[in-house]
Design a protein around this motif. Structure first.
Motif, PDB file in Angstrom:
ATOM      1  N   ILE A  28       0.838  -1.201   0.000  1.00  0.00           N
ATOM      2  CA  ILE A  28       0.000   0.000   0.000  1.00  0.00           C
ATOM      3  C   ILE A  28       0.871   1.249   0.000  1.00  0.00           C
ATOM      4  CG2 ILE A  28      -1.628   1.351   1.392  1.00  0.00           C
ATOM      5  CD1 ILE A  28      -2.860  -1.336   2.288  1.00  0.00           C
ATOM      6  N   GLN A  29       1.921   1.225   0.791  1.00  0.00           N
ATOM      7  CA  GLN A  29       2.799   2.381   0.880  1.00  0.00           C
ATOM      8  C   GLN A  29       3.556   2.622  -0.431  1.00  0.00           C
ATOM      9  OE1 GLN A  29       5.907   2.140   3.853  1.00  0.00           O
ATOM     10  NE2 GLN A  29       5.614   4.293   4.369  1.00  0.00           N
ATOM     11  N   SER A  30       4.062   1.572  -1.048  1.00  0.00           N
ATOM     12  CA  SER A  30       4.854   1.753  -2.267  1.00  0.00           C
ATOM     13  C   SER A  30       3.998   2.068  -3.487  1.00  0.00           C
ATOM     14  CB  SER A  30       5.713   0.526  -2.532  1.00  0.00           C
ATOM     15  OG  SER A  30       4.896  -0.576  -2.850  1.00  0.00           O
ATOM     16  N   SER A  31       2.827   1.443  -3.585  1.00  0.00           N
ATOM     17  CA  SER A  31       1.982   1.660  -4.761  1.00  0.00           C
ATOM     18  C   SER A  31       1.150   2.930  -4.641  1.00  0.00           C
ATOM     19  CB  SER A  31       1.052   0.465  -4.979  1.00  0.00           C
ATOM     20  OG  SER A  31       0.065   0.412  -3.968  1.00  0.00           O
ATOM     21  N   GLY A  32       0.898   3.382  -3.420  1.00  0.00           N
ATOM     22  CA  GLY A  32       0.043   4.550  -3.244  1.00  0.00           C
ATOM     23  C   GLY A  32      -1.415   4.249  -3.521  1.00  0.00           C
ATOM     24  N   ASN A  33      -1.787   2.974  -3.395  1.00  0.00           N
ATOM     25  CA  ASN A  33      -3.152   2.556  -3.678  1.00  0.00           C
ATOM     26  C   ASN A  33      -3.628   1.645  -2.554  1.00  0.00           C
ATOM     27  OD1 ASN A  33      -5.563   1.822  -4.765  1.00  0.00           O
ATOM     28  ND2 ASN A  33      -4.714   0.682  -6.480  1.00  0.00           N
ATOM     29  N   ALA A  78      -1.275   1.135  12.513  1.00  0.00           N
ATOM     30  CA  ALA A  78      -0.354   1.433  11.412  1.00  0.00           C
ATOM     31  C   ALA A  78      -1.044   1.234  10.060  1.00  0.00           C
ATOM     32  CB  ALA A  78       0.889   0.544  11.509  1.00  0.00           C
ATOM     33  N   MET A  79      -1.863   0.187   9.946  1.00  0.00           N
ATOM     34  CA  MET A  79      -2.584  -0.047   8.690  1.00  0.00           C
ATOM     35  C   MET A  79      -3.600   1.061   8.416  1.00  0.00           C
ATOM     36  SD  MET A  79      -1.341  -2.690   7.206  1.00  0.00           S
ATOM     37  CE  MET A  79      -2.572  -2.974   5.951  1.00  0.00           C
ATOM     38  N   VAL A  80      -4.311   1.477   9.439  1.00  0.00           N
ATOM     39  CA  VAL A  80      -5.266   2.579   9.266  1.00  0.00           C
ATOM     40  C   VAL A  80      -4.524   3.841   8.862  1.00  0.00           C
ATOM     41  CG1 VAL A  80      -6.859   4.111  10.484  1.00  0.00           C
ATOM     42  CG2 VAL A  80      -7.039   1.646  10.790  1.00  0.00           C
ATOM     43  N   TYR A  81      -3.390   4.100   9.491  1.00  0.00           N
ATOM     44  CA  TYR A  81      -2.608   5.297   9.176  1.00  0.00           C
ATOM     45  C   TYR A  81      -2.164   5.292   7.716  1.00  0.00           C
ATOM     46  CZ  TYR A  81       1.151   8.687   9.068  1.00  0.00           C
ATOM     47  OH  TYR A  81       1.951   9.730   8.728  1.00  0.00           O
ATOM     48  N   VAL A  82      -1.618   4.181   7.252  1.00  0.00           N
ATOM     49  CA  VAL A  82      -1.138   4.145   5.867  1.00  0.00           C
ATOM     50  C   VAL A  82      -2.306   4.241   4.886  1.00  0.00           C
ATOM     51  CG1 VAL A  82      -1.036   1.628   5.473  1.00  0.00           C
ATOM     52  CG2 VAL A  82       0.589   3.129   4.345  1.00  0.00           C
ATOM     53  N   ASN A  88      -5.875  10.029   1.327  1.00  0.00           N
ATOM     54  CA  ASN A  88      -5.886  11.491   1.341  1.00  0.00           C
ATOM     55  C   ASN A  88      -5.029  12.060   0.225  1.00  0.00           C
ATOM     56  OD1 ASN A  88      -7.671  11.837   3.432  1.00  0.00           O
ATOM     57  ND2 ASN A  88      -6.103  12.113   4.992  1.00  0.00           N
ATOM     58  N   LYS A  89      -3.865  11.473  -0.011  1.00  0.00           N
ATOM     59  CA  LYS A  89      -2.994  11.935  -1.098  1.00  0.00           C
ATOM     60  C   LYS A  89      -3.673  11.765  -2.446  1.00  0.00           C
ATOM     61  CE  LYS A  89       1.494  11.248   1.074  1.00  0.00           C
ATOM     62  NZ  LYS A  89       2.736  10.467   1.084  1.00  0.00           N
ATOM     63  N   SER A  90      -4.342  10.624  -2.637  1.00  0.00           N
ATOM     64  CA  SER A  90      -5.006  10.403  -3.932  1.00  0.00           C
ATOM     65  C   SER A  90      -6.202  11.334  -4.113  1.00  0.00           C
ATOM     66  CB  SER A  90      -5.426   8.942  -4.066  1.00  0.00           C
ATOM     67  OG  SER A  90      -6.405   8.607  -3.117  1.00  0.00           O
ATOM     68  N   GLU A  91      -6.904  11.676  -3.034  1.00  0.00           N
ATOM     69  CA  GLU A  91      -8.020  12.617  -3.153  1.00  0.00           C
ATOM     70  C   GLU A  91      -7.531  14.027  -3.421  1.00  0.00           C
ATOM     71  OE1 GLU A  91     -10.679  12.435   0.155  1.00  0.00           O
ATOM     72  OE2 GLU A  91     -11.135  10.325  -0.175  1.00  0.00           O
ATOM     73  N   ILE A  92      -6.426  14.407  -2.810  1.00  0.00           N
ATOM     74  CA  ILE A  92      -5.867  15.741  -3.042  1.00  0.00           C
ATOM     75  C   ILE A  92      -5.427  15.867  -4.503  1.00  0.00           C
ATOM     76  CG2 ILE A  92      -3.931  17.264  -2.494  1.00  0.00           C
ATOM     77  CD1 ILE A  92      -4.188  16.286   0.415  1.00  0.00           C
TER      78      ILE A  92
END
Length: 96
Positions: A28-33, A78-82, A88-92
């Motif tokens: 999730i962190q690396s793909s951003g999805n 940690a999972m909720v945070y990521v 949020n980044k994808s919505e922005i």
């Protein structure tokens, strides 16, 4: 020998539930999805492990299981945070 087996079993109980989430977190962190991961899983496990911790105060059980509950809560947070950070980044980016 018994002490070694007990230690290994305790360590497996403590970390066995959290290890499967490490590749998922990294993906999730690396793909951003975070599309394939449901935060309802995190909610369910947070509630269940918090209840188990609270139950321990009334009826103490094995220490490795108590530590496992704390580890699972930390893992789920940690999972909720990521997930929240990635979403949020994808919505922005989508709104720009």
């Amino acid at each position: 020998m018994y002490a070694l087996v007990t230690f290994i079993a305790g360590a497996l109980m403590i970390f066995g539930g959290t290890v499967p989430y490490i590749p998922q977190y990294l993906e999730i962190q690396s793909s951003g999805n975070a599309e394939g991961f449901s935060t309802y899983v995190c909610l369910t496990l947070l509630v269940a492990n918090t209840l188990r911790i609270m139950f321990w105060f009334g009826h103490p059980f094995e220490t490795p299981l108590l530590i496992q509950s704390f580890m699972m809560n930390a893992t789920m947070l940690a999972m909720v945070y990521v997930c929240v950070t990635v979403r949020n980044k994808s919505e922005i980016v989508a709104n720009k």
